[in-house]
Write a protein that holds these residues in place. Structure first.
Motif, short mmCIF file in Angstrom:
data_model
loop_
_atom_site.label_atom_id
_atom_site.label_comp_id
_atom_site.label_asym_id
_atom_site.label_seq_id
_atom_site.Cartn_x
_atom_site.Cartn_y
_atom_site.Cartn_z
N ILE A 74 0.88 -1.17 0.00
CA ILE A 74 0.00 0.00 0.00
C ILE A 74 0.92 1.22 0.00
CG2 ILE A 74 -1.87 1.20 1.18
CD1 ILE A 74 -2.54 -1.70 0.20
N PRO A 75 0.83 2.08 -1.03
CA PRO A 75 1.85 3.14 -1.20
C PRO A 75 1.74 4.25 -0.17
CG PRO A 75 0.17 3.32 -2.87
CD PRO A 75 -0.14 2.08 -2.10
N GLY A 76 2.75 4.36 0.68
CA GLY A 76 2.83 5.41 1.68
C GLY A 76 3.66 6.57 1.16
N ASN A 77 3.54 7.71 1.83
CA ASN A 77 4.27 8.91 1.44
C ASN A 77 4.75 9.60 2.71
OD1 ASN A 77 5.23 11.28 0.39
ND2 ASN A 77 3.23 12.09 -0.17
N GLN A 78 6.04 9.59 2.96
CA GLN A 78 6.60 10.22 4.14
C GLN A 78 7.13 11.62 3.87
OE1 GLN A 78 9.47 7.08 4.97
NE2 GLN A 78 8.35 6.56 6.83
N SER A 79 7.04 12.08 2.63
CA SER A 79 7.61 13.39 2.29
C SER A 79 6.64 14.51 2.65
CB SER A 79 7.95 13.45 0.80
OG SER A 79 6.77 13.53 0.04
N TRP A 80 7.11 15.74 2.52
CA TRP A 80 6.29 16.92 2.80
C TRP A 80 5.38 17.26 1.62
CZ3 TRP A 80 6.01 19.14 7.46
CH2 TRP A 80 7.01 18.86 8.39
N PHE A 81 5.57 16.60 0.50
CA PHE A 81 4.84 16.94 -0.70
C PHE A 81 3.84 15.85 -1.05
CE2 PHE A 81 9.11 18.71 -0.88
CZ PHE A 81 8.80 20.06 -0.96
N GLY A 82 2.73 16.23 -1.67
CA GLY A 82 1.74 15.26 -2.11
C GLY A 82 2.24 14.51 -3.33
N ASN A 99 -0.73 9.97 2.40
CA ASN A 99 0.15 10.86 3.15
C ASN A 99 0.26 10.43 4.61
OD1 ASN A 99 0.57 12.42 0.89
ND2 ASN A 99 -1.11 13.79 1.37
N ASN A 100 1.41 10.73 5.20
CA ASN A 100 1.71 10.44 6.61
C ASN A 100 1.67 8.96 6.92
OD1 ASN A 100 2.00 13.17 7.19
ND2 ASN A 100 -0.20 13.40 7.47
N MET A 101 1.89 8.13 5.94
CA MET A 101 1.97 6.69 6.16
C MET A 101 3.40 6.26 5.82
SD MET A 101 -0.53 3.70 4.77
CE MET A 101 0.34 3.15 3.32
N ASN A 102 3.99 5.46 6.66
CA ASN A 102 5.36 5.00 6.43
C ASN A 102 5.43 4.06 5.23
OD1 ASN A 102 6.27 6.39 8.71
ND2 ASN A 102 5.77 4.67 10.04
N TYR A 103 6.59 4.02 4.60
CA TYR A 103 6.81 3.06 3.53
C TYR A 103 6.68 1.65 4.09
CZ TYR A 103 8.90 7.20 1.38
OH TYR A 103 9.13 8.46 0.90
N TYR A 104 6.04 0.77 3.38
CA TYR A 104 5.87 -0.63 3.76
C TYR A 104 5.13 -0.79 5.09
CZ TYR A 104 9.06 -1.48 -0.03
OH TYR A 104 9.64 -1.51 -1.27
N GLU A 105 4.31 0.20 5.47
CA GLU A 105 3.55 0.09 6.71
C GLU A 105 2.42 -0.93 6.58
OE1 GLU A 105 1.11 2.96 9.82
OE2 GLU A 105 2.47 3.86 8.37
N PHE A 106 1.82 -0.98 5.39
CA PHE A 106 0.74 -1.93 5.16
C PHE A 106 1.01 -2.74 3.90
CE2 PHE A 106 -1.49 1.38 7.58
CZ PHE A 106 -2.00 0.60 8.60
N MET A 107 0.75 -4.03 3.99
CA MET A 107 0.83 -4.95 2.85
C MET A 107 -0.52 -5.64 2.76
SD MET A 107 4.09 -4.61 2.19
CE MET A 107 4.85 -5.98 1.38
N ALA A 108 -0.93 -6.03 1.56
CA ALA A 108 -2.26 -6.64 1.42
C ALA A 108 -2.27 -7.63 0.26
CB ALA A 108 -3.30 -5.56 1.18
N ASP A 109 -3.13 -8.64 0.39
CA ASP A 109 -3.34 -9.55 -0.72
C ASP A 109 -4.62 -9.19 -1.48
OD1 ASP A 109 -5.13 -10.39 1.17
OD2 ASP A 109 -4.64 -12.51 0.99
N GLU A 110 -5.40 -8.24 -0.94
CA GLU A 110 -6.52 -7.67 -1.69
C GLU A 110 -6.73 -6.25 -1.20
OE1 GLU A 110 -9.91 -10.16 -1.14
OE2 GLU A 110 -10.10 -9.71 0.97
N TYR A 111 -7.10 -5.36 -2.11
CA TYR A 111 -7.26 -3.96 -1.75
C TYR A 111 -8.18 -3.26 -2.74
CZ TYR A 111 -4.04 -2.97 -5.55
OH TYR A 111 -3.47 -2.89 -6.79
N VAL A 112 -8.76 -2.16 -2.28
CA VAL A 112 -9.53 -1.24 -3.11
C VAL A 112 -9.18 0.16 -2.62
CG1 VAL A 112 -11.83 -0.42 -3.73
CG2 VAL A 112 -11.43 -2.85 -3.47
#
Length: 186
Positions: free
Chosen positions: A141-149, A155-168
């Protein structure tokens, strides 16, 4: 370790078919902080994932305009919809691969120009992995730790904080193009 190759062709303007072949060997750089270990069929702990994948992609971008030709093409604007369908097949035993699985992904992006009020963009994405895979082969699940969108990240989610085998996921964004804030002095 990642080795990949592919072929792409566009039989009709803005309709692209792609075939990718990928072999990857994944191993944690520091297993004490982030482990990719998993139990194999015999109950043994494995620390490295070896996997071969074949991916088939259909990418349809109606109304897309480009300049130049071939691999030198540049897009003129972003005011076109995009529909992408991807099917990935993991094949156990090919190049000593560890897992059999199937992965489906659907991506749809639709920008809408709203007169003098800017552009509204909606992005819908869904995916599912069929079969049992370890953490290293799940969807990130793509996180973004930078100050920019960054487009289509959380946003405000760490890299590799969430992994999933199904998502929407659904991302909605409206850009007023300076219609509001360019009128405020200072």
């Amino acid at each position: 370790n990642l080795t990949t190759g592919g072929i792409e062709f566009e039989p009709v303007k803005n309709l692209t078919f792609r075939l990718n072949m990928t072999y990857k060997a994944l191993k944690a750089a520091d297993a004490t902080r982030f482990s990719l270990a998993y139990f194999d069929e015999l109950g043994n702990i494995e620390n490295q994932v070896k996997q071969y994948e074949t991916q088939y992609v259909v990418d349809y971008t109606p109304k897309r305009r480009t300049v130049n030709h071939g691999v030198e093409r540049l897009e003129v604007d972003w005011n076109y919809p995009r529909l992408l369908f991807s099917y990935t097949q993991g094949l156990k035993g090919v190049f000593d691969s560890d897992f059999d699985y199937d992965k489906l992904q659907l991506y749809y992006r639709q920008p809408i120009l709203i007169g003098g009020f800017g552009r509204f963009t909606s992005t819908f994405e869904a995916g599912k992995i069929f079969g049992h895979v370890p953490l290293g082969l799940m969807g990130v699940i793509p996180g973004n730790q930078s100050w920019f969108g960054i487009e289509n990240t959380f946003n405000n989610m760490n890299y590799y904080e969430f992994m999933a085998d199904e998502y929407v996921s659904l991302h909605l964004e409206h850009n007023f193009g300076g219609r509001l804030f360019s009128r405020i002095p200072g």
